[in-house]
Design a protein around this motif. Sequence first.
Motif, PDB file in Angstrom:
ATOM      1  N   CYS A 126      42.561  53.122  27.546  1.00  0.00           N
ATOM      2  CA  CYS A 126      41.873  52.711  26.327  1.00  0.00           C
ATOM      3  C   CYS A 126      41.677  51.198  26.242  1.00  0.00           C
ATOM      4  O   CYS A 126      40.961  50.726  25.357  1.00  0.00           O
ATOM      5  CB  CYS A 126      42.577  53.260  25.084  1.00  0.00           C
ATOM      6  N   ASP A 127      42.266  50.454  27.164  1.00  0.00           N
ATOM      7  CA  ASP A 127      41.953  49.032  27.336  1.00  0.00           C
ATOM      8  C   ASP A 127      41.380  48.891  28.744  1.00  0.00           C
ATOM      9  O   ASP A 127      42.108  48.816  29.735  1.00  0.00           O
ATOM     10  CB  ASP A 127      43.207  48.179  27.161  1.00  0.00           C
ATOM     11  N   LEU A 128      40.058  48.888  28.848  1.00  0.00           N
ATOM     12  CA  LEU A 128      39.399  48.984  30.153  1.00  0.00           C
ATOM     13  C   LEU A 128      39.688  47.795  31.062  1.00  0.00           C
ATOM     14  O   LEU A 128      40.000  47.971  32.244  1.00  0.00           O
ATOM     15  CB  LEU A 128      37.890  49.143  29.958  1.00  0.00           C
ATOM     16  N   GLY A 129      39.577  46.593  30.525  1.00  0.00           N
ATOM     17  CA  GLY A 129      39.771  45.404  31.350  1.00  0.00           C
ATOM     18  C   GLY A 129      41.182  45.299  31.885  1.00  0.00           C
ATOM     19  O   GLY A 129      41.399  45.046  33.083  1.00  0.00           O
ATOM     20  N   ALA A 130      42.164  45.513  31.015  1.00  0.00           N
ATOM     21  CA  ALA A 130      43.563  45.417  31.428  1.00  0.00           C
ATOM     22  C   ALA A 130      43.917  46.516  32.419  1.00  0.00           C
ATOM     23  O   ALA A 130      44.682  46.300  33.369  1.00  0.00           O
ATOM     24  CB  ALA A 130      44.475  45.476  30.204  1.00  0.00           C
ATOM     25  N   SER A 131      43.369  47.704  32.225  1.00  0.00           N
ATOM     26  CA  SER A 131      43.650  48.801  33.150  1.00  0.00           C
ATOM     27  C   SER A 131      43.009  48.564  34.506  1.00  0.00           C
ATOM     28  O   SER A 131      43.561  48.947  35.541  1.00  0.00           O
ATOM     29  CB  SER A 131      43.168  50.129  32.552  1.00  0.00           C
ATOM     30  N   LEU A 132      41.840  47.939  34.516  1.00  0.00           N
ATOM     31  CA  LEU A 132      41.207  47.623  35.796  1.00  0.00           C
ATOM     32  C   LEU A 132      42.081  46.658  36.593  1.00  0.00           C
ATOM     33  O   LEU A 132      42.191  46.785  37.822  1.00  0.00           O
ATOM     34  CB  LEU A 132      39.826  47.013  35.575  1.00  0.00           C
ATOM     35  N   GLU A 133      42.726  45.724  35.881  1.00  0.00           N
ATOM     36  CA  GLU A 133      43.636  44.808  36.565  1.00  0.00           C
ATOM     37  C   GLU A 133      44.792  45.577  37.200  1.00  0.00           C
ATOM     38  O   GLU A 133      45.222  45.268  38.317  1.00  0.00           O
ATOM     39  CB  GLU A 133      44.168  43.768  35.574  1.00  0.00           C
ATOM     40  N   GLU A 134      45.308  46.588  36.488  1.00  0.00           N
ATOM     41  CA  GLU A 134      46.385  47.404  37.045  1.00  0.00           C
ATOM     42  C   GLU A 134      45.903  48.181  38.262  1.00  0.00           C
ATOM     43  O   GLU A 134      46.593  48.258  39.282  1.00  0.00           O
ATOM     44  CB  GLU A 134      46.912  48.384  35.983  1.00  0.00           C
ATOM     45  N   LEU A 135      44.720  48.759  38.159  1.00  0.00           N
ATOM     46  CA  LEU A 135      44.190  49.558  39.262  1.00  0.00           C
ATOM     47  C   LEU A 135      43.916  48.696  40.492  1.00  0.00           C
ATOM     48  O   LEU A 135      43.884  49.193  41.621  1.00  0.00           O
ATOM     49  CB  LEU A 135      42.912  50.267  38.811  1.00  0.00           C
ATOM     50  N   SER A 136      43.735  47.400  40.278  1.00  0.00           N
ATOM     51  CA  SER A 136      43.440  46.487  41.385  1.00  0.00           C
ATOM     52  C   SER A 136      44.697  45.979  42.090  1.00  0.00           C
ATOM     53  O   SER A 136      44.597  45.269  43.098  1.00  0.00           O
ATOM     54  CB  SER A 136      42.637  45.288  40.862  1.00  0.00           C
ATOM     55  N   GLN A 137      45.877  46.341  41.564  1.00  0.00           N
ATOM     56  CA  GLN A 137      47.121  45.898  42.185  1.00  0.00           C
ATOM     57  C   GLN A 137      47.350  46.616  43.516  1.00  0.00           C
ATOM     58  O   GLN A 137      46.837  47.717  43.756  1.00  0.00           O
ATOM     59  CB  GLN A 137      48.302  46.167  41.247  1.00  0.00           C
ATOM     60  N   THR A 138      48.129  46.004  44.374  1.00  0.00           N
ATOM     61  CA  THR A 138      48.368  46.527  45.717  1.00  0.00           C
ATOM     62  C   THR A 138      48.906  47.960  45.683  1.00  0.00           C
ATOM     63  O   THR A 138      48.551  48.788  46.532  1.00  0.00           O
ATOM     64  CB  THR A 138      49.364  45.624  46.475  1.00  0.00           C
ATOM     65  N   ARG A 139      49.748  48.279  44.696  1.00  0.00           N
ATOM     66  CA  ARG A 139      50.349  49.620  44.642  1.00  0.00           C
ATOM     67  C   ARG A 139      49.300  50.709  44.432  1.00  0.00           C
ATOM     68  O   ARG A 139      49.563  51.886  44.677  1.00  0.00           O
ATOM     69  CB  ARG A 139      51.393  49.689  43.528  1.00  0.00           C
ATOM     70  N   ASN A 140      48.128  50.311  43.971  1.00  0.00           N
ATOM     71  CA  ASN A 140      47.065  51.282  43.698  1.00  0.00           C
ATOM     72  C   ASN A 140      45.912  51.202  44.686  1.00  0.00           C
ATOM     73  O   ASN A 140      44.840  51.752  44.432  1.00  0.00           O
ATOM     74  CB  ASN A 140      46.528  51.055  42.274  1.00  0.00           C
ATOM     75  N   ILE A 141      46.141  50.553  45.810  1.00  0.00           N
ATOM     76  CA  ILE A 141      45.037  50.300  46.738  1.00  0.00           C
ATOM     77  C   ILE A 141      44.402  51.596  47.249  1.00  0.00           C
ATOM     78  O   ILE A 141      43.183  51.670  47.455  1.00  0.00           O
ATOM     79  CB  ILE A 141      45.505  49.407  47.915  1.00  0.00           C
ATOM     80  N   ILE A 142      45.201  52.642  47.439  1.00  0.00           N
ATOM     81  CA  ILE A 142      44.649  53.904  47.938  1.00  0.00           C
ATOM     82  C   ILE A 142      43.644  54.499  46.956  1.00  0.00           C
ATOM     83  O   ILE A 142      42.629  55.077  47.345  1.00  0.00           O
ATOM     84  CB  ILE A 142      45.784  54.918  48.237  1.00  0.00           C
ATOM     85  N   TYR A 143      43.907  54.310  45.645  1.00  0.00           N
ATOM     86  CA  TYR A 143      43.002  54.851  44.634  1.00  0.00           C
ATOM     87  C   TYR A 143      41.777  53.966  44.454  1.00  0.00           C
ATOM     88  O   TYR A 143      40.650  54.467  44.390  1.00  0.00           O
ATOM     89  CB  TYR A 143      43.719  54.985  43.284  1.00  0.00           C
ATOM     90  N   SER A 144      41.997  52.664  44.370  1.00  0.00           N
ATOM     91  CA  SER A 144      40.870  51.770  44.133  1.00  0.00           C
ATOM     92  C   SER A 144      39.876  51.805  45.286  1.00  0.00           C
ATOM     93  O   SER A 144      38.656  51.797  45.081  1.00  0.00           O
ATOM     94  CB  SER A 144      41.363  50.335  43.892  1.00  0.00           C
ATOM     95  N   LYS A 145      40.374  51.884  46.524  1.00  0.00           N
ATOM     96  CA  LYS A 145      39.470  51.962  47.676  1.00  0.00           C
ATOM     97  C   LYS A 145      38.663  53.254  47.633  1.00  0.00           C
ATOM     98  O   LYS A 145      37.473  53.269  47.985  1.00  0.00           O
ATOM     99  CB  LYS A 145      40.265  51.865  48.978  1.00  0.00           C
ATOM    100  N   ARG A 146      39.310  54.332  47.227  1.00  0.00           N
ATOM    101  CA  ARG A 146      38.612  55.615  47.147  1.00  0.00           C
ATOM    102  C   ARG A 146      37.508  55.557  46.099  1.00  0.00           C
ATOM    103  O   ARG A 146      36.384  56.020  46.338  1.00  0.00           O
ATOM    104  CB  ARG A 146      39.612  56.716  46.805  1.00  0.00           C
ATOM    105  N   PHE A 147      37.812  54.986  44.937  1.00  0.00           N
ATOM    106  CA  PHE A 147      36.797  54.852  43.888  1.00  0.00           C
ATOM    107  C   PHE A 147      35.640  53.977  44.368  1.00  0.00           C
ATOM    108  O   PHE A 147      34.469  54.306  44.166  1.00  0.00           O
ATOM    109  CB  PHE A 147      37.402  54.249  42.622  1.00  0.00           C
TER     110      PHE A 147
END
Length: 322
Positions: A172-193
């Motif tokens: 529900c906070d798009l900008g802040a969540s995008l920052e989380e998704l861009s973290q190294t721990r989420n690289i598998i998901y962000s690359k897939r998206f």
Amino acid sequence: MPLIKSTYSAPPIFRNAHFSTIYASSLRKVAFSSSQRDRIKLEDGDFLDLDRNFSSERASEKLVILLHGLAGNSRRPYMKAMARIFAEAGWDTAAMNFRGCSEEMNRLYRSYNAGATEDLEAVIKHILAEKRYTEITLVGFSLGGNLMLKYLGENSDIPSEIKSAVAVSTPCDLGASLEELSQTRNIIYSKRFVRKLKKELFRRHLAFPEKITKEEIAGCKSLRDIDELYTSRAHGYKNAADYYQKCSSLQFLPNIQIPTLLINAANDSFLSETCYPVEVAKNSENFYLEIPPYGGHVGFIQNNKTYYHEERALEFIQSFSE
């Protein structure tokens, strides 16, 4: 006041956020299919497809509208499983495919985004014109959950037939969540998206070569790059930051006028701290918040065919059903 203590107990292996997220999104199989597709003509000349199923009680007066997440569609396991549990309870279901998310690309350069509430309004208008349903509920996942919450909070006069809603794993906070998704721990998901969205942008280039180039698309290395290049510009925003600010549902939550539940797992690595609006829930009569300790992103797995968030959504909605 409406802070709900969660009763979700995850199987030990699925207390790991990545295990639950990946299993639910990539390995889960759900046996459920729609029986009818409606093509909804939109006011700007575009279209979207709505996949529907009618319960065994053919004359059901209750309907659930489902909204998928980023790069999703009506055939994703989480969509089919939610439709299944409602169908088994006697509800008709209508699963949205956002613009460009069914098999056929939409007609316009624009597609969908986290704040395109006008498309949800078009679906609701289409359904109400049938004069079949006295009770409609909404269930949104991730990006679709944000869109749904924004719709409920920005409108002071939603149709009286809409009685309740549930949002699952929602940024529900798009900008802040995008920052989380861009973290190294989420690289598998962000690359897939990024890979999926760039594939769609290359298709869009073929249809609108004057609006976006292959070189621009190839240069996108992150989700924010895609939002800067395409999502914001194609949908009338100044830039990605403007898009995130105007479309984040967090600011609209206090205005929600019907019983609405948000289920966000505490270990969802996609979400920022601001996606757990505890104070809003404490001060609201209509906005309910449940924060299970586990579940990852739409991965509330149990030792049976249904997931916890599916049972909770049905239970919550049924509790306000007439």
